[in-house]
Design a protein around this motif. Structure first.
Motif, PDB file in Angstrom:
ATOM      1  N   ARG A 112       0.822  -1.204   0.000  1.00  0.00           N
ATOM      2  CA  ARG A 112       0.000   0.000   0.000  1.00  0.00           C
ATOM      3  C   ARG A 112       0.862   1.263   0.000  1.00  0.00           C
ATOM      4  NH1 ARG A 112      -5.561   0.881   2.173  1.00  0.00           N
ATOM      5  NH2 ARG A 112      -5.655   3.140   2.225  1.00  0.00           N
ATOM      6  N   LYS A 146       2.296   1.737  -3.407  1.00  0.00           N
ATOM      7  CA  LYS A 146       1.286   2.266  -4.324  1.00  0.00           C
ATOM      8  C   LYS A 146       1.110   3.769  -4.137  1.00  0.00           C
ATOM      9  CE  LYS A 146      -1.847  -1.069  -5.843  1.00  0.00           C
ATOM     10  NZ  LYS A 146      -2.929  -1.996  -5.541  1.00  0.00           N
ATOM     11  N   TYR A 176       4.066   5.710  -5.348  1.00  0.00           N
ATOM     12  CA  TYR A 176       4.068   5.793  -6.812  1.00  0.00           C
ATOM     13  C   TYR A 176       3.128   6.892  -7.281  1.00  0.00           C
ATOM     14  CZ  TYR A 176       2.818   4.434 -11.603  1.00  0.00           C
ATOM     15  OH  TYR A 176       2.543   4.431 -12.942  1.00  0.00           O
ATOM     16  N   ARG A 177       1.941   6.913  -6.699  1.00  0.00           N
ATOM     17  CA  ARG A 177       0.964   7.918  -7.140  1.00  0.00           C
ATOM     18  C   ARG A 177       1.422   9.330  -6.827  1.00  0.00           C
ATOM     19  NH1 ARG A 177      -3.579   5.405  -8.899  1.00  0.00           N
ATOM     20  NH2 ARG A 177      -3.788   3.291  -8.103  1.00  0.00           N
ATOM     21  N   ALA A 219       4.091  10.190  -9.200  1.00  0.00           N
ATOM     22  CA  ALA A 219       3.528  10.388 -10.544  1.00  0.00           C
ATOM     23  C   ALA A 219       2.976  11.792 -10.674  1.00  0.00           C
ATOM     24  CB  ALA A 219       2.440   9.354 -10.809  1.00  0.00           C
ATOM     25  N   LYS A 220       2.342  12.256  -9.614  1.00  0.00           N
ATOM     26  CA  LYS A 220       1.759  13.602  -9.656  1.00  0.00           C
ATOM     27  C   LYS A 220       2.833  14.661  -9.850  1.00  0.00           C
ATOM     28  CE  LYS A 220      -2.758  13.930  -7.753  1.00  0.00           C
ATOM     29  NZ  LYS A 220      -3.630  14.481  -6.748  1.00  0.00           N
ATOM     30  N   HIS A 244       5.235  12.913 -13.599  1.00  0.00           N
ATOM     31  CA  HIS A 244       4.617  12.584 -14.880  1.00  0.00           C
ATOM     32  C   HIS A 244       4.670  13.832 -15.772  1.00  0.00           C
ATOM     33  CE1 HIS A 244       1.636  11.509 -17.900  1.00  0.00           C
ATOM     34  NE2 HIS A 244       1.777  10.255 -17.518  1.00  0.00           N
ATOM     35  N   SER A 291       2.154  16.468 -15.547  1.00  0.00           N
ATOM     36  CA  SER A 291       2.114  17.327 -14.364  1.00  0.00           C
ATOM     37  C   SER A 291       3.240  18.347 -14.396  1.00  0.00           C
ATOM     38  CB  SER A 291       2.270  16.505 -13.086  1.00  0.00           C
ATOM     39  OG  SER A 291       1.483  15.367 -13.155  1.00  0.00           O
ATOM     40  N   PHE A 341       9.954   9.751 -15.117  1.00  0.00           N
ATOM     41  CA  PHE A 341       8.743   9.006 -14.767  1.00  0.00           C
ATOM     42  C   PHE A 341       8.835   7.548 -15.206  1.00  0.00           C
ATOM     43  CE2 PHE A 341       4.536   7.364 -15.894  1.00  0.00           C
ATOM     44  CZ  PHE A 341       3.982   7.350 -14.627  1.00  0.00           C
ATOM     45  N   HIS A 396       8.104   4.451 -12.911  1.00  0.00           N
ATOM     46  CA  HIS A 396       7.125   3.418 -13.224  1.00  0.00           C
ATOM     47  C   HIS A 396       7.770   2.030 -13.253  1.00  0.00           C
ATOM     48  CE1 HIS A 396       3.499   1.592 -14.720  1.00  0.00           C
ATOM     49  NE2 HIS A 396       4.280   0.880 -15.534  1.00  0.00           N
ATOM     50  N   TYR A 433       8.150   0.867  -9.832  1.00  0.00           N
ATOM     51  CA  TYR A 433       6.852   0.474  -9.290  1.00  0.00           C
ATOM     52  C   TYR A 433       6.404  -0.870  -9.856  1.00  0.00           C
ATOM     53  CZ  TYR A 433       1.786   0.489  -8.692  1.00  0.00           C
ATOM     54  OH  TYR A 433       0.503   0.130  -8.405  1.00  0.00           O
TER      55      TYR A 433
END
Lengths: 160, 571
Positions: free
Chosen positions: A73, A76, A79-80, A83-84, A87, A90, A103, A107, A110
């Motif tokens: 968790r 995860k 990673y998010r 990513a924000k 990426h 963004s 990124f 990824h 991840y």
């Protein structure tokens, strides 16, 4: 797999830096000409790609900025949140000066760490690498995997 | 930047907008469907669908050619029925755009009530409308551009500002070549494409926004939610699996196919009048009228079957050709059994690719015009053990609403309530690779790879002293190279003479977040880290119209003298 390691296309860093310095990845136009040039240059200049490699984080856990015993968790959500920030979509919200983490790299890290079996094998390979250093004690696991992943470069990480 | 600089955009690029204005222009979202289209925009706090002068939010996607001025379904209040019967109305162009005349989809469009002519050699089909007893030729791009212009005029009138940037939704199964044709149509309409979004990912973005809002409202933990999106319109059927949390939606897998309401309609027309193909072959004025009559009546019957168990069809096609039949829902479902089986297989494939079990799916979202068909809803629900379908989105508006949200996000708009604090991590719907190992398609970037993506694969020569290698880039899922979509080709020359299998030819493919594909090829001799010849970088697709010819011509010219084989992995 051995073959794929020879040309890692160090465009990795060049693509990033150009897209972020432009701050407008949505209009794909602008950085294309730079990028071709940059990727070819870096291809040709060994020194440059070596410099890039030396800046690389030591492990996939470092890429995701989590500890080695992070829960799925935590991985995860790490990673998010990365990513924000990283990426390309963004990128306009981000200042240019920040470190140029890629990124794709995030990824890939991840993808390995979120898959329990891939993560287990990766953990073993990490131990194997550390095991070869004199100050680390040899573990039983290391013996069983010796010869499996004897070296670990960033390229091997990319191949997952 | 103080000094003025003059730059020439690359030939293969569309011209980008200079973002110099203080207020970023909010890109509008457009859904150009096979049969219907709509426009939506982020109005500062929510998505708003724009209406035409007849107060319609959803408009028909067709263009009627009359004398000199074509008019689309957006603006004109035409007696559509009449124009359809006269052969002057062109529609279904989203099914035909970017396809060559050997494509089965083009062939199945030959019984549309206008002219679709094929030579079966791999060039674009000839499409024409009947105007004043004259065939006026047109192209799918032109037809799309005509109603894109109408949509643009409509939006400019209501928003009271010029519109330039747009986000469009596209089917998952579109090849990159087809995407360039959509971009072309937009350019013809004076629009700049900010993003082309696969339709279900637009719905996924909307869903992600809704989940984020509801987790704000009840201070929820914001845990990950997995949704399956099934979108079936008139022309295409798309499936996506998305995992969303905290405003970040990750597209885990996509699947799509060229099946939709049009196939249901064709099958029913064939069922009602099996000899229609031969009867209407000549495309005379009378035949077009009969085809159109049959089409309108069948379409109406299918619509009614969504709410009724059976319908009565009474139709006089002229020349003593009459149809009097009662069709019930079971018959309809049996006639279209293959279409529904294909829908199921797309869902299964998408779940497998996403590595998601049926039980893991939190929400099942069914959208698109075909979602009103009971069989479609039932088949999706039954695959998820009768789970209740998600009812938070309007089936006909979900895609365009998602496109409008993406338009605002991609334009850099900030929302004080964090409603635009969203990110969609896209995946490639189709594998991209090259021809190698004989006539095989060898993917370099597999399908459902997260974008941006960069992958490479090493190939080698298959003849001794081979100095040239032909790189033929394809996109698709088929094993045989030529059954996939051709994207382009180029030659690597100057490979040092060496026994076969010695030179390493590294093929790298790079897709950036704007979905631009570049293919890089470098040649390395063993023992060296330096490429022996300059690296080639080619932006794909490079193919143009009539590309169906190309591969055949290449084969004739080169044979297998410039082929490649994959390097076996050393275990």
């Amino acid at each position: 797999m051995a073959g794929t390691l020879n040309l890692p296309i160090p465009a990795v860093s060049s693509v990033r830096s150009f897209s972020s310095s432009n701050g407008a990845p949505t209009s794909s136009v602008k950085f294309l000409p730079h990028q071709c040039r940059a990727s070819m240059q870096s291809f040709a200049t060994e020194t440059r790609s070596a410099a890039v490699a030396s800046r690389r984080p030591a492990s996939l856990y470092e890429v995701l900025q989590v500890s080695q015993n992070a829960s799925p968790r935590e991985i995860k959500s790490a990673y998010r949140s990365l990513a924000k920030i990283y990426h390309p979509d963004s990128a306009p919200h981000r200042s240019e000066s920040e470190d140029d983490q890629d990124f794709i790299e995030i990824h890939n890290a991840y993808a390995t760490l979120s898959d329990p079996s891939a993560r287990a094998i990766y953990d073993l390979s990490l131990m194997a690498v550390r095991g070869r250093r004199p100050q680390m004690s040899l573990s039983a696991i290391q013996n069983s995997t010796s010869g499996f992943y004897t070296t670990r470069r960033w390229e091997t990480d990319q191949c997952w | 930047m103080a000094e003025a600089s003059y730059t020439v955009a690359s030939d293969s690029e569309t011209i980008g907008e200079d973002k110099s204005s203080a207020f970023p222009e909010i890109a509008i979202g457009i859904d150009i469907g096979t049969s219907q289209c709509s426009v939506a925009v982020w109005n500062g706090s929510e998505v708003e669908l724009l209406k035409n002068t007849r107060n319609q939010k959803i408009m028909r996607s067709y263009v009627t050619f009359k004398d000199d001025t074509p008019s689309g379904g957006v603006s004109s209040q035409l007696s559509q029925e009449h124009d359809l019967l006269s052969g002057a109305t062109i529609f279904n162009m989203k099914r035909l755009i970017g396809r060559v005349d050997t494509d089965p989809v083009v062939h199945s469009s030959k019984n549309l009530p206008f002219l679709v002519q094929t030579l079966d050699i791999g060039v674009r089909p000839f499409i024409a409308a009947l105007v004043n007893n004259m065939w006026r030729s047109t192209t799918p791009e032109e037809v799309l551009a005509i109603f894109l212009v109408e949509l643009r005029v409509m939006a400019e009138a209501q928003l009271k500002r010029p519109i330039r940037n747009v986000v469009l939704t596209v089917p998952v199964s579109f090849s990159r070549f087809q995407l360039t044709r959509i971009e072309r149509a937009c350019a013809m309409a004076g629009l700049h494409v900010l993003r082309l979004m696969p339709e279900p990912t637009a719905v996924a973005l909307l869903y992600g926004q809704q989940q984020q809002q509801s987790s704000h409202d009840n201070m929820g933990s914001g845990s990950e939610k997995i949704a399956l999106i099934f979108n079936m319109g008139a022309g295409y059927c798309d499936v996506a699996v998305t995992a969303t949390a905290g405003g970040v939606s990750q597209i885990k897998a996509l699947a799509g196919s060229t099946i939709g309401g049009e196939d249901l309609l064709q099958n029913m027309m064939h069922y009602l009048l099996p000899e229609s193909q031969t009867l209407f072959k000549t495309h005379g004025i009378k035949e077009i009228k009969s085809m159109a009559l049959l089409r309108v009546a069948t379409e109406d019957a299918i619509h009614r079957l969504s709410s009724q168990i059976s319908v009565q069809i009474d139709l006089d096609l002229g020349d003593g050709l009459k149809i009097n039949k009662v069709i019930n829902r079971d018959e309809f479902e049996e006639v279209n059994r293959k279409v529904f089986v294909k829908c199921e297989s797309l869902i299964i494939q998408c779940l497998q690719d996403a590595k998601v079990e049926v039980e893991d799916v939190n929400d099942v979202i069914v959208v698109g015009g075909c979602s009103y068909i009971p069989k479609v809803k039932n088949l999706v629900a039954s695959m998820f053990n009768g789970k209740e379908l998600y009812n938070g989105v309007n089936p006909l508006e979900a895609a365009v609403r998602g496109a409008a949200v993406e338009g605002a996000v991609a334009s850099g708009i900030n929302d004080p309530f964090g409603n635009l604090d969203l990110l969609t991590i896209q995946a490639t719907p189709l594998a991209i690779g090259i021809r190698a190992d004989g006539n095989n398609f060898v993917p370099v970037i597999p399908r459902n790879t997260t974008m941006p993506a960069r992958r490479d694969l090493v190939f080698t020569t298959c003849h001794d002293n081979q100095t040239e290698a032909l790189i033929i880039v394809y996109e698709g899922e088929e094993k045989k190279a030529e059954e996939n979509h051709l994207l382009g080709y180029f030659k690597v020359v100057g490979i040092p003479e060496a026994p076969k299998g010695v030179p390493e030819i590294n093929v790298c493919m790079d897709i950036d977040a704007a979905n631009v594909l570049r293919v890089l090829v470098g040649v390395v001799m063993p023992g060296s880290r330096q490429p022996t010849i300059p690296i080639m970088e080619v932006r794909m697709p490079t193919v143009d119209d009539g590309h169906g010819w190309c591969v055949e011509a290449l084969n004739r010219k080169c044979g297998n003298t410039q082929d490649l084989v994959t390097v076996q992995k050393k275990v």
